[in-house]
Each structure stands twice: as structure tokens, then as C-alpha cells.
Design an enzyme around this catalytic site. Structure first.
Site, mmCIF file in Angstrom:
data_model
loop_
_atom_site.group_PDB
_atom_site.id
_atom_site.type_symbol
_atom_site.label_atom_id
_atom_site.label_comp_id
_atom_site.label_asym_id
_atom_site.label_seq_id
_atom_site.Cartn_x
_atom_site.Cartn_y
_atom_site.Cartn_z
ATOM 1 N N GLU A 230 0.888 -1.167 0.000
ATOM 2 C CA GLU A 230 0.000 0.000 0.000
ATOM 3 C C GLU A 230 0.920 1.209 0.000
ATOM 4 O O GLU A 230 1.580 1.491 0.995
ATOM 5 C CB GLU A 230 -0.912 -0.013 1.226
ATOM 6 C CG GLU A 230 -2.084 0.945 1.108
ATOM 7 C CD GLU A 230 -1.765 2.329 1.627
ATOM 8 O OE1 GLU A 230 -1.268 3.156 0.834
ATOM 9 O OE2 GLU A 230 -2.010 2.587 2.812
ATOM 10 N N CYS A 264 -2.834 8.322 3.630
ATOM 11 C CA CYS A 264 -2.637 7.825 2.262
ATOM 12 C C CYS A 264 -3.899 7.983 1.422
ATOM 13 O O CYS A 264 -3.843 8.457 0.292
ATOM 14 C CB CYS A 264 -2.220 6.348 2.295
ATOM 15 S SG CYS A 264 -0.645 6.032 3.123
#
Length: 460
Positions: A230, A264
Site C-alpha cells: 500500500e 494515504c
């Protein structure tokens, strides 16, 4: 070579605690210990593993205030958001325990000689390399699904949240997990890189920058070890011609400044059609400049400090480079004086390709405002990114927005007329340079298992 790390409070800029780093030899021994534990843990019933996950959820809740305070002290998270993070982690533990029996259940199928059994079996030690921005969630996210699946886990946490790393290990023990089932290793990046090649490490899960993530994946791939990545994003939020502007402004502010902008999967590029540009810009700027920046312990604080001084310096450099390339300031964008690693809620407009504000991830409370002609161009600009983690669409025509999200928005997750962080029952992950693999929603339970076919001949 650095042998110790001192954590720093980003609000007071004062040292919190000094930690001694493990040697490579000691870190390798921890992997060996995890593998020894795995030999027994893999034979523990799925029901028992689920019970321990539920116990961990209770331990997390019992330590909620202490955990939230630790997040505020170590990385500047607004305290109320730290409480929410703990609650989310407890939900993830319980959801994983509830779903595991179904997701990991054996399946029976027929084949030409008889019957076959498809079984999902754990593979061993999983190395997690995790960042500081959600210092509890990032760890629970990957560890609990792997532990319930029957693997054992070791963590390399970010050095500025080593207090959280140690606390997490203690909570696993308190919940009843066997010693060495989960371990937090106080190591640096160089040592973590060496552990990837340890023969008893069977998989690696990494959250962080796309540059470092790709190097982790390359090192693992050379040894045929699976990875889940990720790698962040510069998520686009589209304000289409028929958007509810009041809703779009309110949601966009939340999506940009959540976790002090250090998320994020947060809103970063705001792509607004010409029809709504002036109204959205006015409302967005007014709301961003009205936010309260200050002590993250206070209930009325909207925006705390960034986690480290070097991260603030990098953010300001990205802003400065964008301005030098032609972007203009709507609000903020100036480094404040005084104690604490603060950066104000900021907006840049006239943002275009080859600017950091357009191409890169701005990890802090800085929004890039981009004007487009119409809805079609809005989607084109949204997809004009090397990233593809999340995104959003504001439109009164929900069915059309769903169609755009499903068939045209090239990301792993899309919000429509809202902003939401990770959900325990929904897959989490991205595409393109944002990485691969999925966590949550039961998907993480199958990322690091051996999908084994057992064929039983019953016909001669």
C-alpha cells in the site's frame, strides 16, 4: 552506525524516550522464534484463534485512552481521532474473527476421478513494515488477519512511534496470544531489508512510499516471496456540474485535513468543473482558513502538528516547487514560527502537470485545486496520475456517479458524496503505483495462505 533512537513529541519538540535498536543477529533470532511458534500456532484451531482476536479487541478498548495519548505524544494526532483509531482496530479484530470461519473454510469440488478439497493453509512468518501515521491501525490491519489465518508476524515499525510498537506487543500477550506469535522489532530500515531474505520469512507486507515499496517488492520477488503493498496516493475528488457545493466543501475539508493531512487515502487533488469552480473555491478557502491549529490534546483543535520536522520540510519544499512552476496560493503555504512542527491548512490553484502538487503525494494539509471544463475532463484529469488508491465524486446523480466510479475511475476505492476511511467489512487497497493486494473485508485473510488442492480418487 546508529544503535539507539529517541522519539520526539512533535508538539513540544521535546524528547520522549530513547530506545536501543536490535542488532541484525537479534532480529534474525526473532524470526527464528516466530517460526518455532508457527509450528504450533498453525495447528491451533481457527475457533481458538478467533477467540484471541476478540480478546485483543477488548484489550484495545481497555487501553483506549492510553493508546490515544501515545499517538498524540509520538506523532501529533488530534486526540479525538486517536480514540476513533482504537475503536476501528477493535472492530477490525472482531470482524476478522467473525468472518474467518467462512473465508477460510474448506471447499469441496468434483473432478474427473472423484472429489477434491480446497484448503486455505497458513504459510509461516510474515514480515510487516509499517509507517507512523496510523501507528496502531496499520499494525492491527495486517497482523490480526495473518494471525487468525494461522501465520505468525513480526513488525518493523517506524522509529518515531517505537512506544506504540512496544505497547502493541504487550497487548497481544495480554490478550493471550502465545509468545513470539506477534513481535515488534525495534530495528532500522537496513536491518528490515536484510530480514526479507531470511529463509523463514515467507511473505512481506509494506505500507509507505512507492519508491521504498518497489524496492521491498523487488527484494522479495527475487526470492519468490509474495508481497502486499500500500504505497500512498494523490487521491482526486471530483466536483461535477451537478454537485451539491455545500456538501462538497464540507466533505473536502474533512477529507484533506483528517489526521493532520497525513493520510494515504485522503482527498488531495480537488478537480472542479468550470460551472462550480468559483463557488467551491470560495467556500473551500473560507472553511480551510477557519480551522483551529494547535495543541492536539485540546478538544477544539482541528489540526495538530506534522509528525516530524523533516516531513514538514519536505512538504514545504513541494509547495515551494509548485509555486515556482506556476501554482498560486489561495491560502496558507507559509511555514509558521514557534514551537511544534505545524503547517497551516493550505490551498494551491493553477496546479498543472509536472508540479509536485499535481504529480506527487503531498503528505500534509495542502490541497491542490484544479479547474476543468466539464465532467468528462474531470475524470480524465483524475486518472492522470501514477497513483490509484482512492478518490471521490460529488454529484446529485448517484447512479451516474456509481457508473463513473465502477467503469471509469481507475482506483481501488471511491467515495460518492462523502468521505470515509478504512472500513472493516470493505476491501482496502489500490492499483498502479499505489500498490496491490487487499486488506479488510475478509480479503486479508487469504493474502498469505497456501490455497491447496487435495484430490481424492474415488473412481477407478
Amino acid at each position: 552506525m546508529t544503535t539507539s533512537i529517541t522519539t520526539i513529541n512533535p508538539f513540544t519538540e521535546q524528547p520522549i524516550q530513547e530506545y536501543t535498536l536490535l542488532s541484525t543477529k537479534d532480529a534474525e533470532q526473532a524470526i527464528d522464534n516466530a517460526d518455532t511458534c508457527f509450528q504450533t500456532w498453525k495447528l491451533t484451531s481457527l475457533a481458538e484463534r478467533g477467540k484471541l482476536a476478540n480478546k485483543l479487541a477488548k484489550v484495545l478498548e481497555d487501553n483506549q485512552q492510553q493508546l490515544a495519548q501515545l499517538m498524540t505524544d509520538e506523532m501529533g494526532k488530534v486526540r479525538a481521532q486517536g480514540v476513533q483509531e482504537v475503536q476501528l482496530c477493535a472492530q477490525i479484530c472482531r470482524y476478522t474473527a467473525e468472518q474467518a470461519a467462512t473465508v477460510l473454510a474448506d471447499e469441496e469440488r468434483e473432478f474427473d476421478q472423484g472429489k477434491a478439497i480446497i484448503s486455505y493453509q497458513p504459510i509461516g512468518v510474515i514480515l510487516g513494515i509499517q509507517p507512523w501515521n496510523f501507528p496502531l491501525y496499520q499494525v492491527i490491519r495486517y497482523s490480526i488477519s495473518n494471525l487468525v489465518a494461522g501465520n505468525t508476524t513480526v513488525l518493523k515499525h517506524a522509529s518515531n512511534v517505537f512506544g506504540m510498537a512496544k505497547k502493541i506487543e504487550k497487548m497481544f500477550i495480554t490478550a493471550g496470544f502465545p509468545q513470539y506469535c506477534y513481535q515488534s522489532l525495534l530495528i532500522d530500515g537496513e536491518t528490515a531489508s536484510k530480514l526479507i531474505s531470511h529463509p523463514k520469512v515467507q511473505g512481506v507486507t509494506f505500507t509507505g512510499s512507492d519508491k521504498v515499496g518497489k524496492s521491498v517488492a523487488e527484494a522479495a520477488a527475487k526470492l519468490a516471496k509474495k508481497t502486499v503493498l500500500e504505497l500512498g496516493s494523490n487521491d482526486a475528488y471530483l466536483v461535477l456540474d451537478d454537485a451539491d457545493i455545500e456538501l462538497a466543501v464540507k466533505t473536502s475539508v474533512k477529507g484533506r485535513i483528517i489526521n493532520n493531512g497525513e493520510t494515504c487515502v485522503s482527498a488531495k487533488r480537488f478537480i472542479v468543473t468550470e460551472k462550480n469552480y468559483a463557488a467551491f473555491k470560495k467556500g473551500f478557502a473560507s472553511a480551510m482558513t477557519s480551522l483551529t491549529m494547535g495543541d492536539p490534546n485540546n478538544n477544539d483543535t482541528d489540526l495538530g502538528p506534522l509528525a516530524r520536522s523533516d516531513l514538514r520540510d519536505k512538504l514545504h519544499q513541494q509547495v515551494t516547487e509548485s509555486i515556482e512552476a506556476g501554482a498560486t496560493i489561495v491560502c496558507g503555504c507559509e511555514m509558521p514560527e514557534g514551537t511544534g512542527f505545524f503547517y497551516p491548512a493550505s490551498i494551491l490553484e493553477n496546479v498543472s502537470p509536472e508540479m509536485p502538487a499535481y504529480d506527487d503525494e503531498l503528505f500534509g494539509p495542502v490541497a491542490a485545486l484544479i479547474r476543468v471544463k466539464d465532467d468528462e475532463q474531470a475524470m480524465q484529469v483524475a486518472n492522470d496520475s501514477r497513483y490509484g488508491l482512492g478518490g471521490g465524486i460529488f454529484s446529485r446523480d448517484v447512479e451516474r456517479a456509481i457508473e463513473l466510479a465502477k467503469k471509469h475511475f481507475n482506483t481501488g476505492m471511491v467515495n460518492i458524496n462523502g468521505y470515509a476511511l478504512a472500513q472493516p467489512n470493505l476491501p482496502f487497497g489500490g492499483v498502479k503505483d499505489s500498490g496491490y493486494g487487499r486488506e479488510h473485508g475478509g480479503f486479508g485473510l487469504r493474502e498469505f495462505v497456501n490455497i491447496k488442492s487435495i484430490m481424492v480418487a474415488t473412481k477407478t
